[in-house]
Design an enzyme around this catalytic site. Structure first.
Site, PDB file in Angstrom:
ATOM      1  N   HIS A 136       4.345  -8.275  -5.075  1.00 23.72           N
ATOM      2  CA  HIS A 136       2.989  -8.583  -4.599  1.00 23.72           C
ATOM      3  C   HIS A 136       2.502  -9.969  -5.039  1.00 23.72           C
ATOM      4  O   HIS A 136       1.733 -10.061  -6.005  1.00 23.72           O
ATOM      5  CB  HIS A 136       2.002  -7.556  -5.166  1.00 23.72           C
ATOM      6  CG  HIS A 136       2.113  -6.190  -4.583  1.00 23.72           C
ATOM      7  ND1 HIS A 136       1.351  -5.756  -3.527  1.00 23.72           N
ATOM      8  CD2 HIS A 136       2.899  -5.142  -4.914  1.00 23.72           C
ATOM      9  CE1 HIS A 136       1.643  -4.502  -3.234  1.00 23.72           C
ATOM     10  NE2 HIS A 136       2.589  -4.111  -4.071  1.00 23.72           N
ATOM     11  N   GLU A 163       0.203 -11.603  -3.785  1.00 29.97           N
ATOM     12  CA  GLU A 163      -1.260 -11.665  -3.614  1.00 29.97           C
ATOM     13  C   GLU A 163      -2.001 -11.161  -4.849  1.00 29.97           C
ATOM     14  O   GLU A 163      -3.211 -11.317  -4.953  1.00 29.97           O
ATOM     15  CB  GLU A 163      -1.681 -10.888  -2.352  1.00 29.97           C
ATOM     16  CG  GLU A 163      -1.749  -9.375  -2.466  1.00 29.97           C
ATOM     17  CD  GLU A 163      -0.382  -8.684  -2.448  1.00 29.97           C
ATOM     18  OE1 GLU A 163       0.650  -9.376  -2.477  1.00 29.97           O
ATOM     19  OE2 GLU A 163      -0.360  -7.437  -2.432  1.00 29.97           O
ATOM     20  N   ARG A 197      12.919   2.880  -0.253  1.00 32.68           N
ATOM     21  CA  ARG A 197      11.550   3.083  -0.759  1.00 32.68           C
ATOM     22  C   ARG A 197      11.559   3.502  -2.220  1.00 32.68           C
ATOM     23  O   ARG A 197      12.452   4.219  -2.652  1.00 32.68           O
ATOM     24  CB  ARG A 197      10.839   4.182   0.040  1.00 32.68           C
ATOM     25  CG  ARG A 197      10.447   3.779   1.428  1.00 32.68           C
ATOM     26  CD  ARG A 197       9.570   4.873   2.022  1.00 32.68           C
ATOM     27  NE  ARG A 197       8.298   4.987   1.320  1.00 32.68           N
ATOM     28  CZ  ARG A 197       7.566   6.099   1.263  1.00 32.68           C
ATOM     29  NH1 ARG A 197       7.978   7.190   1.852  1.00 32.68           N
ATOM     30  NH2 ARG A 197       6.428   6.110   0.600  1.00 32.68           N
ATOM     31  N   ILE A 205       5.106  -2.726  -7.749  1.00 32.03           N
ATOM     32  CA  ILE A 205       4.323  -1.478  -7.847  1.00 32.03           C
ATOM     33  C   ILE A 205       4.943  -0.442  -6.920  1.00 32.03           C
ATOM     34  O   ILE A 205       4.872  -0.573  -5.700  1.00 32.03           O
ATOM     35  CB  ILE A 205       2.848  -1.728  -7.447  1.00 32.03           C
ATOM     36  CG1 ILE A 205       2.250  -2.858  -8.296  1.00 32.03           C
ATOM     37  CG2 ILE A 205       2.028  -0.438  -7.592  1.00 32.03           C
ATOM     38  CD1 ILE A 205       0.867  -3.301  -7.852  1.00 32.03           C
ATOM     39  N   ARG A 206       5.572   0.553  -7.502  1.00 28.62           N
ATOM     40  CA  ARG A 206       6.304   1.556  -6.702  1.00 28.62           C
ATOM     41  C   ARG A 206       7.079   0.843  -5.582  1.00 28.62           C
ATOM     42  O   ARG A 206       7.041   1.208  -4.413  1.00 28.62           O
ATOM     43  CB  ARG A 206       5.355   2.595  -6.106  1.00 28.62           C
ATOM     44  CG  ARG A 206       4.749   3.512  -7.127  1.00 28.62           C
ATOM     45  CD  ARG A 206       3.792   4.523  -6.507  1.00 28.62           C
ATOM     46  NE  ARG A 206       2.612   3.884  -5.957  1.00 28.62           N
ATOM     47  CZ  ARG A 206       2.353   3.745  -4.669  1.00 28.62           C
ATOM     48  NH1 ARG A 206       3.167   4.239  -3.771  1.00 28.62           N
ATOM     49  NH2 ARG A 206       1.264   3.140  -4.267  1.00 28.62           N
ATOM     50  N   CYS A 262       5.880  -5.513   0.068  1.00 29.89           N
ATOM     51  CA  CYS A 262       6.064  -4.164  -0.452  1.00 29.89           C
ATOM     52  C   CYS A 262       6.065  -3.113   0.679  1.00 29.89           C
ATOM     53  O   CYS A 262       7.024  -3.053   1.433  1.00 29.89           O
ATOM     54  CB  CYS A 262       5.034  -3.886  -1.534  1.00 29.89           C
ATOM     55  SG  CYS A 262       5.580  -2.619  -2.671  1.00 29.89           S
ATOM     56  N   GLY A 270       0.870  -1.178   0.000  1.00 28.58           N
ATOM     57  CA  GLY A 270       0.000   0.000   0.000  1.00 28.58           C
ATOM     58  C   GLY A 270       0.895   1.212   0.000  1.00 28.58           C
ATOM     59  O   GLY A 270       1.776   1.341  -0.845  1.00 28.58           O
ATOM     60  N   GLU A 271       0.706   2.042   0.963  1.00 37.35           N
ATOM     61  CA  GLU A 271       1.543   3.240   1.088  1.00 37.35           C
ATOM     62  C   GLU A 271       2.036   3.269   2.529  1.00 37.35           C
ATOM     63  O   GLU A 271       1.250   3.491   3.452  1.00 37.35           O
ATOM     64  CB  GLU A 271       0.700   4.472   0.729  1.00 37.35           C
ATOM     65  CG  GLU A 271       1.443   5.772   0.814  1.00 37.35           C
ATOM     66  CD  GLU A 271       2.720   5.792  -0.039  1.00 37.35           C
ATOM     67  OE1 GLU A 271       2.662   5.369  -1.210  1.00 37.35           O
ATOM     68  OE2 GLU A 271       3.760   6.204   0.485  1.00 37.35           O
ATOM     69  N   SER A 272       3.327   3.022   2.702  1.00 40.88           N
ATOM     70  CA  SER A 272       3.833   2.812   4.062  1.00 40.88           C
ATOM     71  C   SER A 272       3.705   4.052   4.946  1.00 40.88           C
ATOM     72  O   SER A 272       3.511   3.922   6.159  1.00 40.88           O
ATOM     73  CB  SER A 272       5.278   2.314   4.037  1.00 40.88           C
ATOM     74  OG  SER A 272       6.107   3.206   3.339  1.00 40.88           O
TER      75      SER A 272
END
Ligand code: GLN
Length: 252
Positions: A202, A204, A108, A142-143, A78, A46-48
């Site tokens: 990822h 998942e 990151r 993803i990023r 991630c 997600g976005e840490s």
């Protein structure tokens, strides 16, 4: 066995779906007290920074750190990997709160922004050795972060070749020399350190459930019955593969 999925933000739903496909009940974790009733925890991508703010708001950090230090299995994908690292670089000014426990330096957004997100085949012999199947898996980045440095107790499960000039351009001067000297042209993208599993990509979001299966086997060996259940080669396996038609993953 209850497996928790930190459900503050990010791809927790996809992890829940992957667990369902293995016949395991996932519990969405949002409160510290919920960590007491689960045996293993997945921290999604997600976005840490956002996840850290929400974890702080819900006073989750002390309980999360206790969970890790108790030796219970924890898997970060991630942003979740960033969360578990002892050190994160490439952060916004002021940094962000981490759970820590994984003896790694994670950079990151190593591979760039959203439009530089990519998929690739990763060579994963140790995963294949334990879980069977192909010795590669699809890595959805993803990023994504990359691990630039790992301590002696960290087992590398997958790495990814990057041109040295790419490494030089991403990491700052101070970090660059060490990272480049150690890298041998590769960055680390999957690791295990005892009870901690970390993947920069990822699983998942793919149909390959071997990473989830690998993680579930990290539960304490004392739980023999459950471990038998997780043996995919066992004909009496209590997996219910094929029982569900797929709702997720996104990629088939
Ligand atoms: N770039 C995100 C972060 O730093 C991680 C992206 C992801 O989890 N897919 O937190």
């Amino acid at each position: 066995m209850a497996v928790g999925v930190l459900a503050l933000q990010g791809s927790f739903n996809e992890h829940m779906a992957a667990l369902r496909r293995l016949g395991v009940t996932g519990v969405e974790v949002r409160k510290p007290s919920q960590l007491e009733s689960i045996e293993a925890l997945i921290i999604p991508g997600g976005e840490s920074t956002t996840m850290a703010k929400l974890a702080h708001y819900h006073n989750l950090f002390p309980a999360l750190r206790d969970f890790v230090s108790l030796g219970k299995p924890v898997w970060g994908t991630c942003a979740g990997l960033i969360f578990l690292a002892n050190k994160a670089t490439g952060q916004k000014l002021g940094g962000q709160e981490l759970i820590g426990g994984l003896d790694c330096t994670v950079h990151r957004n190593f591979f760039g922004s959203q439009i530089q997100s990519f998929e690739t085949e990763l060579v994963v012999p140790k995963l294949a050795e334990q879980e069977g199947g192909s010795d590669t898996c699809r890595g959805v980045f993803i990023r994504a972060p990359a691990i630039l440095k790992a301590g002696p107790d960290v087992e590398v499960l997958a790495d990814y070749a990057v041109p040295l000039d790419k490494l030089r351009s991403v990491v700052s001067d101070a970090e660059a020399e060490e990272a480049i000297a150690d890298s041998q042209g590769k960055v680390i993208v999957a690791v295990r350190q005892g009870n901690i599993l970390g993947t920069a990509f990822h699983p998942e979001l793919t149909s390959d459930i071997r990473w989830h299966s690998y993680f579930l086997k990290m539960r304490k060996a004392s739980d023999e019955t459950s471990l038998e259940c997780l043996d995919l080669s066992n004909q009496n396996s209590c997996y219910h593969l094929g029982r569900r038609t797929f709702d997720l993953p996104i990629f088939e």
